[in-house]
Design an enzyme around this catalytic site. Sequence first.
Site, mmCIF file in Angstrom:
data_model
loop_
_atom_site.group_PDB
_atom_site.id
_atom_site.type_symbol
_atom_site.label_atom_id
_atom_site.label_comp_id
_atom_site.label_asym_id
_atom_site.label_seq_id
_atom_site.Cartn_x
_atom_site.Cartn_y
_atom_site.Cartn_z
ATOM 1 C CG ASN A 209 -13.035 6.853 41.317
ATOM 2 O OD1 ASN A 209 -13.550 7.167 42.379
ATOM 3 N ND2 ASN A 209 -11.718 6.799 41.158
ATOM 4 C CE LYS A 287 -12.464 23.042 26.157
ATOM 5 N NZ LYS A 287 -13.427 23.960 25.601
ATOM 6 N N PRO A 304 0.972 3.679 39.170
ATOM 7 C CG PRO A 304 2.162 5.090 40.584
ATOM 8 C CD PRO A 304 1.423 5.070 39.289
ATOM 9 C CG ASP A 305 -1.422 -1.444 43.490
ATOM 10 O OD1 ASP A 305 -1.550 -0.909 44.613
ATOM 11 O OD2 ASP A 305 -2.147 -2.366 43.084
ATOM 12 C CB ILE A 306 -0.320 3.940 46.182
ATOM 13 C CG1 ILE A 306 -0.461 4.836 44.941
ATOM 14 C CG2 ILE A 306 0.405 4.685 47.297
ATOM 15 C CD1 ILE A 306 -1.404 6.015 45.127
ATOM 16 C CE LYS A 338 -8.821 -6.149 44.063
ATOM 17 N NZ LYS A 338 -9.927 -5.246 43.771
ATOM 18 C CE LYS A 342 -4.510 -4.234 44.804
ATOM 19 N NZ LYS A 342 -4.583 -2.872 44.282
HETATM 20 N N1 CTP Z 1 -4.816 1.120 45.142
HETATM 21 C C1 CTP Z 1 -3.683 1.901 45.191
HETATM 22 N N2 CTP Z 1 -3.100 2.347 44.032
HETATM 23 C C2 CTP Z 1 -3.636 2.054 42.846
HETATM 24 C C3 CTP Z 1 -4.803 1.263 42.769
HETATM 25 C C4 CTP Z 1 -5.376 0.829 43.939
HETATM 26 O O1 CTP Z 1 -3.195 2.178 46.281
HETATM 27 N N3 CTP Z 1 -3.060 2.509 41.749
HETATM 28 C C5 CTP Z 1 -5.405 0.616 46.374
HETATM 29 C C6 CTP Z 1 -6.728 1.224 46.750
HETATM 30 O O2 CTP Z 1 -6.571 2.345 47.594
HETATM 31 C C7 CTP Z 1 -7.392 0.080 47.488
HETATM 32 C C8 CTP Z 1 -6.947 -1.117 46.696
HETATM 33 O O3 CTP Z 1 -5.692 -0.744 46.151
HETATM 34 O O4 CTP Z 1 -6.921 -0.073 48.784
HETATM 35 C C9 CTP Z 1 -7.959 -1.377 45.630
HETATM 36 O O5 CTP Z 1 -7.472 -2.168 44.689
HETATM 37 P P1 CTP Z 1 -8.188 -2.234 43.265
HETATM 38 O O6 CTP Z 1 -8.027 -0.969 42.544
HETATM 39 O O7 CTP Z 1 -9.543 -2.781 43.441
HETATM 40 O O8 CTP Z 1 -7.270 -3.375 42.729
HETATM 41 P P2 CTP Z 1 -7.008 -3.831 41.322
HETATM 42 O O9 CTP Z 1 -5.790 -4.656 41.434
HETATM 43 O O10 CTP Z 1 -7.034 -2.649 40.424
HETATM 44 O O11 CTP Z 1 -8.234 -4.770 41.099
HETATM 45 P P3 CTP Z 1 -9.338 -4.796 40.010
HETATM 46 O O12 CTP Z 1 -8.864 -5.812 39.119
HETATM 47 O O13 CTP Z 1 -10.566 -5.116 40.812
HETATM 48 O O14 CTP Z 1 -9.381 -3.395 39.426
#
Ligand code: CTP
Length: 402
Positions: A209, A287, A304-306, A338, A342
């Site tokens: 990104n 590749k 995973p959502d860290i 959010k 979270k």
């Molecule tokens: N984050 C994280 N791990 C992930 C995805 C996001 O730690 N796998 C953290 C980012 O560092 C930031 C926040 O979560 O602090 C951003 O969340 P975002 O990616 O925008 O949340 P989503 O739930 O994916 O929301 P959206 O639906 O907008 O994509």
Amino acid sequence: MALANRKILLIIAGGIAAFKSLDLIRRLREQGASVTPVLTRAAEEFVTPLSASALAAQKVYRDLFDLTDEAEMGHIELSRAADLVVVAPATADLMAKMAGGHANDLASTLLMATDKRVLIAPAMNVRMWTHPATQRNLATLRGDGVLVVGPDDGEMACGEFGPGRMAEVPDIVAAIDAALGHGPLTGRRVIVTSGPTHEPIDPVRYIANRSSGAQGTALAAALRDLGAEVVFVTGPATVPPPAGVQVVAVETAMQMQDAVTSALPADAAIFAAAVADWRMDKAHGSKLKKSRDGLPVLDFAENPDILAGVAQMKAGRPRLVVGFAAETDDVARHATEKRARKGCDWIVANDVSPETGIMGGTENAVMLITEDGAETWPRLPKAQVATRLAARIADALAQRGA
Ligand code: CTP
């Protein structure tokens, strides 16, 4: 006295703000510090060596090729005898010399030779301050670990208005105090994630990104400046990591999660990284070839959502967990949702619609969502957003107890 027995080498460069440096000498001595002044040739147009010497009750150093001084105390020794080197005022010219590594007079030579931290208080005309060259030099200096206080906004001696006025003396004294280990985050450990992640498709291709890592980097530097021990977990960012922090370089979301877990426990964790939501379910080991494999089919798996993982820890959760939200519409509502989803304490939300130029740019317009609601901050350079945020983090940790 907060600065008892601390030794400050004070380099006074040639600007109208040099007159305030005399007051700075006085205030530092009131706090118990000893001050050794160094005047550049241009500084002598604004203050006299005699007045600096009288206020400091010390010899003033003035010229690199003063053979007597070299016999008494060489420039190497002079630059190291101090606990902290302070440049106030720091002119555009001296900042450029510092950023370029010049050593062609006493001040610049001391700055090159020192093994101590350096704090600068820039002061110059508003146009000189906002000039891309000065901003580039500032970024280089911050990257080198140089501490910066100010400049302030205000009416300038030249009649213009804007940023460029040297920070007020009490603010410089406070920054010196923080630099010498009395910062509000001294003894606190803070994890900062930053930059994008790269999720491999095969050994040469990846999903990424547009995050540059600029905001996370600036925040890590600001937290360091307040005395925090910073663990900086960074994906492949385009801006270099700050000096004086523990850098853990990762590539993928999974590696970032491991690095964050290993860095715990911490007092606070700030998630500024733009983590990829998805990775390849199975990255190809070799590749992909267009002739052999045709159009690739990419099977995704969710990363995973860290942030959520740390925010929802049952035991050992950092006392302050801060997430970032990049939104393109209805920022406050999405960011507030959010925060709840979270389980973090704060969300720093920004509008990353392409027309804002924020993602990958130098400025940020932030909305801070806390338990008390949403605060809209003015559009500011990312470094200033970082300074404000770091100060808020310090306050919050102080309120939340040891
Ligand atoms: N984050 C994280 N791990 C992930 C995805 C996001 O730690 N796998 C953290 C980012 O560092 C930031 C926040 O979560 O602090 C951003 O969340 P975002 O990616 O925008 O949340 P989503 O739930 O994916 O929301 P959206 O639906 O907008 O994509």
